[in-house]
Design a protein around this motif. Structure first.
Motif, PDB file in Angstrom:
ATOM      1  N   GLU A  67      55.150  49.096  57.496  1.00  0.00           N
ATOM      2  CA  GLU A  67      55.685  49.102  55.868  1.00  0.00           C
ATOM      3  C   GLU A  67      56.372  50.256  55.626  1.00  0.00           C
ATOM      4  OE1 GLU A  67      52.031  48.891  53.844  1.00  0.00           O
ATOM      5  OE2 GLU A  67      51.378  47.144  54.565  1.00  0.00           O
ATOM      6  N   VAL A  68      57.031  50.128  54.869  1.00  0.00           N
ATOM      7  CA  VAL A  68      57.859  51.377  54.192  1.00  0.00           C
ATOM      8  C   VAL A  68      57.823  51.554  52.563  1.00  0.00           C
ATOM      9  CG1 VAL A  68      60.396  51.996  53.855  1.00  0.00           C
ATOM     10  CG2 VAL A  68      59.707  50.427  55.732  1.00  0.00           C
ATOM     11  N   LYS A  87      49.754  34.819  56.035  1.00  0.00           N
ATOM     12  CA  LYS A  87      50.774  35.891  55.490  1.00  0.00           C
ATOM     13  C   LYS A  87      51.309  36.345  56.930  1.00  0.00           C
ATOM     14  CE  LYS A  87      53.470  38.418  52.952  1.00  0.00           C
ATOM     15  NZ  LYS A  87      54.669  37.851  52.413  1.00  0.00           N
ATOM     16  N   ARG A  88      52.529  36.026  57.406  1.00  0.00           N
ATOM     17  CA  ARG A  88      53.009  36.417  58.524  1.00  0.00           C
ATOM     18  C   ARG A  88      54.375  36.909  58.438  1.00  0.00           C
ATOM     19  NH1 ARG A  88      52.754  31.184  58.426  1.00  0.00           N
ATOM     20  NH2 ARG A  88      54.626  29.975  59.275  1.00  0.00           N
ATOM     21  N   HIS A  89      55.246  37.163  57.223  1.00  0.00           N
ATOM     22  CA  HIS A  89      56.366  37.335  57.025  1.00  0.00           C
ATOM     23  C   HIS A  89      56.439  38.590  55.651  1.00  0.00           C
ATOM     24  CE1 HIS A  89      56.834  33.174  58.412  1.00  0.00           C
ATOM     25  NE2 HIS A  89      57.849  33.722  58.993  1.00  0.00           N
ATOM     26  N   PRO A  90      57.337  39.373  55.760  1.00  0.00           N
ATOM     27  CA  PRO A  90      57.459  40.494  55.239  1.00  0.00           C
ATOM     28  C   PRO A  90      57.435  40.278  53.483  1.00  0.00           C
ATOM     29  CG  PRO A  90      59.658  40.115  56.170  1.00  0.00           C
ATOM     30  CD  PRO A  90      58.574  39.111  56.808  1.00  0.00           C
ATOM     31  N   ALA A 101      70.226  43.455  60.144  1.00  0.00           N
ATOM     32  CA  ALA A 101      68.842  44.079  60.002  1.00  0.00           C
ATOM     33  C   ALA A 101      67.414  42.928  60.111  1.00  0.00           C
ATOM     34  CB  ALA A 101      68.607  44.972  58.893  1.00  0.00           C
ATOM     35  N   LYS A 102      66.472  43.305  60.851  1.00  0.00           N
ATOM     36  CA  LYS A 102      65.322  42.451  61.193  1.00  0.00           C
ATOM     37  C   LYS A 102      64.106  43.037  60.437  1.00  0.00           C
ATOM     38  CE  LYS A 102      68.550  40.298  63.496  1.00  0.00           C
ATOM     39  NZ  LYS A 102      69.320  39.177  63.098  1.00  0.00           N
ATOM     40  N   VAL A 103      63.346  42.376  59.625  1.00  0.00           N
ATOM     41  CA  VAL A 103      62.111  43.032  59.146  1.00  0.00           C
ATOM     42  C   VAL A 103      61.226  41.812  59.489  1.00  0.00           C
ATOM     43  CG1 VAL A 103      61.038  43.565  57.191  1.00  0.00           C
ATOM     44  CG2 VAL A 103      63.304  43.763  57.123  1.00  0.00           C
ATOM     45  N   LEU A 104      60.265  42.347  60.393  1.00  0.00           N
ATOM     46  CA  LEU A 104      59.572  41.576  61.211  1.00  0.00           C
ATOM     47  C   LEU A 104      58.036  41.765  60.903  1.00  0.00           C
ATOM     48  CD1 LEU A 104      61.269  41.275  64.705  1.00  0.00           C
ATOM     49  CD2 LEU A 104      61.734  39.746  62.643  1.00  0.00           C
ATOM     50  N   GLY A 105      57.162  40.586  60.542  1.00  0.00           N
ATOM     51  CA  GLY A 105      55.729  40.846  60.448  1.00  0.00           C
ATOM     52  C   GLY A 105      55.292  40.876  58.677  1.00  0.00           C
ATOM     53  N   SER A 106      54.223  40.998  58.691  1.00  0.00           N
ATOM     54  CA  SER A 106      53.594  40.937  57.243  1.00  0.00           C
ATOM     55  C   SER A 106      53.614  42.065  56.569  1.00  0.00           C
ATOM     56  CB  SER A 106      52.347  40.105  57.221  1.00  0.00           C
ATOM     57  OG  SER A 106      51.202  41.195  57.917  1.00  0.00           O
ATOM     58  N   GLN A 107      54.281  43.193  56.840  1.00  0.00           N
ATOM     59  CA  GLN A 107      54.373  44.424  56.181  1.00  0.00           C
ATOM     60  C   GLN A 107      55.073  44.426  54.862  1.00  0.00           C
ATOM     61  OE1 GLN A 107      55.872  44.044  58.996  1.00  0.00           O
ATOM     62  NE2 GLN A 107      57.892  44.785  58.949  1.00  0.00           N
ATOM     63  N   LYS A 108      54.806  45.420  54.071  1.00  0.00           N
ATOM     64  CA  LYS A 108      55.351  45.295  52.554  1.00  0.00           C
ATOM     65  C   LYS A 108      56.543  46.553  52.816  1.00  0.00           C
ATOM     66  CE  LYS A 108      54.550  46.316  47.910  1.00  0.00           C
ATOM     67  NZ  LYS A 108      53.405  46.831  46.848  1.00  0.00           N
ATOM     68  N   ILE A 109      57.608  45.849  52.402  1.00  0.00           N
ATOM     69  CA  ILE A 109      58.878  46.948  52.123  1.00  0.00           C
ATOM     70  C   ILE A 109      58.903  47.295  50.451  1.00  0.00           C
ATOM     71  CG2 ILE A 109      61.311  47.280  52.210  1.00  0.00           C
ATOM     72  CD1 ILE A 109      59.557  46.814  54.920  1.00  0.00           C
TER      73      ILE A 109
END
Length: 231
Positions: free
Chosen positions: A155-156, A117-120, A132-140
Motif C-alpha cells: 500500500e502507498v 478483491k485481488r486487484h489494486p 509500471a506494475k501495481v499488483l495485489g489488492s493494496q490501496k494506492i
C-alpha cells in the motif's frame, strides 16, 4: 452524469493532459485510450446487470483494436486518461478514482488465484508511468505518482512518489520540486528521485574520504611501504 456528458468529459480530459491533441475529431477517431474507455463503460454497464459473455466480448474486441485490456468488472471513475495505451491491463476487481493518468505498458493486476478483491484500488489524481506494475489488492492513495518500470506490491499513502523494484516511497508530503498543473495533477513523470543514483554518489563520496584518510596515514608512517601494502 449522463452518457454524453461523460463522453464529453473524457474528450476534455485528453485536451487537458495531451498537448498533441489538436481537434475533437482527432480524439474521437485516433485515440485508443478514448476508445478503450468508451467500450469499457458499455461493457461495465452490461456486466453490472448480470451479463458475462457479451461484456467480455466487448472487452476482447477493445483489446484487439486498441491494445488495451480492461475487464468489464473494473470500476473506473471520471477523468481517466490512458496515454498511447499499448499493453495496458486492468484487472476485474480494480477500482480507479477520478482524474487518474495511465501510460503505456501499465498493469493493474493480481498476484495469484485468490478469490474476491485481488486487484489494486487507486485514489484520485494518481499518475502511473510507463511500464509500471501495481499488483495485489493494496490501496494506492490519492495524489500518488508511480515511476516508470516500478513494481508496487504494498500500500502507498496519499501524496507519495514511488520508484523502484520493488516500489519504495521516495517522497511523501515533501516540498514540491516543480510546479504542478492547474488541476493538481503532476504529469511530469520523467522527473523523479533516483535512490540508486543517490546511493552510488554517497558511496563514491565515502570512498574519496577513506582514500584521503589512508593517504594521511601513509604520510605519518613516512616509510617506503604504503599502508595499503601493509594491510
Amino acid at each position: 452524469m449522463g452518457l454524453f456528458g461523460r463522453i464529453k468529459k473524457d474528450i476534455n480530459v485528453i485536451f487537458e493532459r495531451d498537448p498533441a491533441a489538436k481537434s475533437v475529431a482527432e480524439v474521437i477517431f485516433c485515440y485508443p485510450g478514448f476508445h478503450a474507455i468508451l467500450m469499457h463503460r458499455c461493457a461495465h454497464w452490461l456486466y453490472q446487470r448480470g451479463m458475462v459473455i457479451l461484456p467480455r466480448m466487448i472487452s476482447q474486441f477493445g483489446r484487439f483494436i486498441t491494445g488495451i485490456e480492461i475487464h468489464p468488472g473494473a470500476i473506473i471513475g471520471e477523468g481517466l486518461f490512458i496515454d498511447h495505451g499499448t499493453g495496458v491491463v486492468i484487472g476485474e476487481t480494480t477500482e480507479i478514482g477520478d482524474n487518474v493518468t495511465i501510460y503505456q505498458g501499465v498493469t493493474l493486476g493480481g498476484t495469484g488465484k485468490e478469490k474476491g478483491k485481488r486487484h489494486p484500488t487507486l485514489g484520485n489524481n494518481v499518475v502511473v508511468s510507463s511500464g509500471a506494475k501495481v499488483l495485489g489488492s493494496q490501496k494506492i492513495g490519492s495524489n500518488v505518482k508511480i515511476g516508470a518500470g516500478s513494481v508496487v506490491l504494498q500500500e502507498v499513502p496519499d501524496n507519495c512518489t514511488v520508484v523502484g523494484v520493488p516500489g519504495k516511497v521516495v517522497k511523501r508530503d515533501g516540498r514540491r520540486v516543480r510546479d504542478i498543473d492547474d488541476d493538481g495533477i503532476d504529469l511530469r513523470h520523467n522527473l523523479l528521485p533516483d535512490p540508486v543514483g543517490e546511493m552510488i554518489v554517497t558511496l563514491q563520496e565515502r570512498i574519496i574520504h577513506l582514500e584521503k584518510q589512508i593517504a594521511e596515514l601513509e604520510e605519518k608512517l613516512d616509510g617506503p611501504e604504503s599502508l595499503q601494502h601493509i594491510i
